[in-house]
Write a protein that holds these residues in place. Structure first.
Motif, PDB file in Angstrom:
ATOM      1  N   LEU A 184      42.640  41.275  49.584  1.00 32.17           N
ATOM      2  CA  LEU A 184      42.878  42.430  50.461  1.00 32.17           C
ATOM      3  C   LEU A 184      43.376  43.626  49.645  1.00 32.17           C
ATOM      4  O   LEU A 184      43.032  44.773  49.936  1.00 32.17           O
ATOM      5  CB  LEU A 184      43.870  42.074  51.574  1.00 32.17           C
ATOM      6  N   ALA A 197      42.385  44.221  46.678  1.00 37.83           N
ATOM      7  CA  ALA A 197      41.168  44.720  46.036  1.00 37.83           C
ATOM      8  C   ALA A 197      40.353  45.575  47.004  1.00 37.83           C
ATOM      9  O   ALA A 197      39.762  46.594  46.613  1.00 37.83           O
ATOM     10  CB  ALA A 197      40.331  43.551  45.509  1.00 37.83           C
ATOM     11  N   ILE A 198      40.331  45.167  48.276  1.00 35.84           N
ATOM     12  CA  ILE A 198      39.610  45.964  49.273  1.00 35.84           C
ATOM     13  C   ILE A 198      40.292  47.327  49.444  1.00 35.84           C
ATOM     14  O   ILE A 198      39.631  48.367  49.498  1.00 35.84           O
ATOM     15  CB  ILE A 198      39.510  45.200  50.617  1.00 35.84           C
ATOM     16  N   GLY A 199      41.611  47.323  49.504  1.00 36.17           N
ATOM     17  CA  GLY A 199      42.358  48.587  49.566  1.00 36.17           C
ATOM     18  C   GLY A 199      42.017  49.473  48.365  1.00 36.17           C
ATOM     19  O   GLY A 199      41.770  50.674  48.503  1.00 36.17           O
TER      20      GLY A 199
END
Lengths: 252, 252
Positions: free
Chosen positions: A173, A175-177
């Motif tokens: 998550l 990394a998604i941010g």
């Protein structure tokens, strides 16, 4: 003093060797690895071998190799009735060869070779069949950390599962941010204080208690805005699934 | 000195009022809320009203109420050509009434009333239409934090979306970890060092770089073990979705 031979040079063994060798040079009597490795200058004084038939007599053998190789590797050891442990969260103690005394020495932390680790606060989860072996592992654990806990294979597998959620999935998550900001030329640094506070909060308050956000509030308008921003990508799917899961939990 | 009237007493305004009042008592000249509130002893010296017609003349009005109420509320203010800002990550500046000068003062952090906040490291994201207003908000931001950034509504909405991933969703994963341990009578404390290290790591290394775990490795055996432990619950679905997303990302 407990004498130890390390079998394999994965991240966990790398950090264990580094730390134990600093504490007590004489306890680390040998490192085995199936291929040559570059030990750093200090560790280069430790006897090293790639030949299993040459591993030394020791009080304890610590296997630190990939999970799915542990069982087969333990069968190949030319040892009998020795204390042989692995360091894995997800592999049962029973996976080890019965020719030796079995045990587990699992430090519950995420390790990278390029990042120093302070074992002091890391829970060390130990398991063994015999009382004397438990005592040896407890003493070794206490020499590294303030927190040594006896945990059986069943419990350890659940602990490891929980660790996957709070470490591997959480990092995904992050990394998604990072991707969302990177795509918009915003620096990931902006999120660090938030990431830190989110992690810090749950040391004193339970995560359910401090849950906030559009899904927690049932704020459909913001949720729709976010889905619109994400368009139809894979991140949009995850957003929806995490939102649904939260709404179910909080009866929204 | 900038004089400020706070409109609403949500978590953000609560912490802003507390901090600004400590820095400079005279800058916080009034707090409005639609219902009576219990200001703590120190704050009880700040003039308080529940009557919109009695709000005072000030340099700056800071709205701190639920996102979906901001637009309508801003229309009801008996003010003209004043600087009126909101503190929301997801609401556009344009949502504010055009009878006043618009702006945004968004501290990027998670706030709970029962937890103290140090504004010093929190990014303050500001936006305004007029240069003088931007300057006023920058100065106010600098009085609280080392990091004040000008960010427009479009960028802010993406920042807020990223914040939902790294805060709200991450906290949900903490809660799942807590549940898994609680169901097995293991203490959530065991995970704190891991949670902390996971958060700390991404301050110096990128999250993609430090990704580990069964999905990253493509370790089907461990994944199947975990799914077996989770049985068919909602947590099992999330596990699968997060695992798929990771495997896709790392071509596993």
């Amino acid at each position: 003093m407990t004498t130890i031979v390390f079998l394999g040079f994965g991240n966990v063994n790398f950090h264990l060797i580094n730390t134990l060798y600093k504490h007590n040079k004489d306890s680390v009597i040998q490192v085995y690895n199936r291929s040559e490795i570059n030990l750093n200058k200090e560790l280069s004084k430790i006897p090293f071998t790639t030949d299993l038939s040459k591993i030394k007599e020791a009080d304890l053998y610590i296997i630190g190799i990939p999970d799915d190789a542990i069982a087969a590797f333990s069968e190949t050891l030319p040892l009998k009735n020795k204390l042989v442990v692995h360091t894995s969260g997800s592999v049962s103690m029973e996976a080890l060869s019965k020719r030796n005394r079995k045990g587990v020495f699992y430090p519950l932390q995420t390790f990278s070779k390029n990042r120093e680790v302070n074992f002091n606060t890391i829970p060390i989860c130990i398991e063994a069949k015999e009382e004397a072996d438990l005592e040896l592992l407890t003493n070794l654990g206490n020499s590294l950390s303030e927190k040594v806990v006896e945990i059986d294979s069943d419990e350890r597998s659940k602990l490891h599962l929980a660790a996957v959620f709070v470490n591997n999935f959480v990092n995904h998550l992050y990394a998604i941010g990072d991707d969302i900001l990177g795509n918009n030329e915003l620096s990931f640094d902006l999120l660090h204080p938030l990431i830190e506070e989110t992690a810090s909060k749950v040391k004193t308050l339970s995560p359910s208690e401090v849950q906030t956000g559009p899904a927690r509030r049932g704020d459909q308008k913001t949720i729709e805005k976010h889905l619109h921003l994400l368009k139809e990508g894979p991140e949009s799917e995850l957003y929806q699934q995490l939102t649904e899961s939260l709404m179910k939990k909080f009866d929204r």
